[in-house]
Design an enzyme around this catalytic site. Structure first.
Site, PDB file in Angstrom:
ATOM      1  N   ASN A   1      -0.955   8.507   0.857  1.00 38.67           N
ATOM      2  CA  ASN A   1      -0.660   9.862   0.420  1.00 38.67           C
ATOM      3  C   ASN A   1      -1.286  10.837   1.408  1.00 38.67           C
ATOM      4  O   ASN A   1      -2.331  10.535   1.993  1.00 38.67           O
ATOM      5  CB  ASN A   1      -1.225  10.076  -0.997  1.00 38.67           C
ATOM      6  CG  ASN A   1      -0.841  11.410  -1.559  1.00 38.67           C
ATOM      7  OD1 ASN A   1      -1.548  12.397  -1.373  1.00 38.67           O
ATOM      8  ND2 ASN A   1       0.289  11.473  -2.239  1.00 38.67           N
TER       9      ASN A   1
ATOM     10  N   GLU B   1      -2.946  -4.397  -3.512  1.00 43.11           N
ATOM     11  CA  GLU B   1      -3.441  -5.263  -4.582  1.00 43.11           C
ATOM     12  C   GLU B   1      -3.393  -4.543  -5.931  1.00 43.11           C
ATOM     13  O   GLU B   1      -2.995  -5.115  -6.944  1.00 43.11           O
ATOM     14  CB  GLU B   1      -4.890  -5.701  -4.294  1.00 43.11           C
ATOM     15  CG  GLU B   1      -5.073  -6.471  -2.994  1.00 43.11           C
ATOM     16  CD  GLU B   1      -5.456  -5.565  -1.827  1.00 43.11           C
ATOM     17  OE1 GLU B   1      -4.815  -4.503  -1.639  1.00 43.11           O
ATOM     18  OE2 GLU B   1      -6.400  -5.930  -1.099  1.00 43.11           O
TER      19      GLU B   1
ATOM     20  N   ASN C   1       0.847  -1.190   0.000  1.00 46.08           N
ATOM     21  CA  ASN C   1       0.000   0.000   0.000  1.00 46.08           C
ATOM     22  C   ASN C   1       0.887   1.247   0.000  1.00 46.08           C
ATOM     23  O   ASN C   1       1.949   1.274   0.635  1.00 46.08           O
ATOM     24  CB  ASN C   1      -1.011  -0.004   1.148  1.00 46.08           C
ATOM     25  CG  ASN C   1      -0.399  -0.127   2.528  1.00 46.08           C
ATOM     26  OD1 ASN C   1       0.675  -0.667   2.695  1.00 46.08           O
ATOM     27  ND2 ASN C   1      -1.116   0.362   3.533  1.00 46.08           N
TER      28      ASN C   1
HETATM   29 ZN    ZN Z   1      -8.120  -2.008  -2.095  1.00 43.87          ZN
END
Ligand code: ZN
Length: 132
Positions: free
Chosen positions: A48, A58, A45
């Site tokens: 921001n 993913e 991941n």
């Molecule tokens: Zn997601």
């Protein structure tokens, strides 16, 4: 998919976890995406400061794969540093994965040995399609 292969894919996901950029939520997530020819693309991941520009592990893995010509996926393993929760993919990621391989396996792991392997089509039975 055999149990050993599932555990290998989970281990691949854990190997990427250290690269997670998650200073806002402190919820580190990593994925390992297995393609039909055995290639593995890993994702983490990437958060921001605007929050909305955050991208899940993913979709990072899918972006890497598709941008290199891979669109046929067998499975994705998703893991988190928080070993108390199952990191089920969010709705956006389910939709993105199902664009390419609606029948793939989604493996969510709480730790190296405790996991669930689910069919994506069971997790997203009515995906958005332009024609259905
Ligand atoms: Zn997601």
């Amino acid at each position: 998919m055999k149990k050993d292969a599932i555990k290998e894919l989970i281990a691949e996901a854990y190997s990427a976890l250290k690269f997670s950029y998650s200073p806002y939520s402190n919820y580190a997530v990593a994925s390992a995406l297995l393609t039909s020819d055995g290639t593995i693309f890993k994702g983490i991941n990437i958060e921001n400061a605007t929050y909305g520009a955050t991208i899940c592990s993913e979709r990072v893995a899918v972006s890497k794969a598709v941008s290199e010509g891979y669109k046929d996926f067998v499975a994705i393993a998703v893991v988190t540093a928080d070993k108390e929760s199952m990191p089920y993919p969010c709705g956006i990621c389910r939709q993105v994965l199902s664009e390419f391989s609606p029948n793939m396996l989604v493996i969510v792991a709480k730790n190296e040995t405790l996991y669930k392997a689910l069919k994506l089509s069971d997790m997203l039975p009515y995906k958005f399609e332009l024609k259905n």
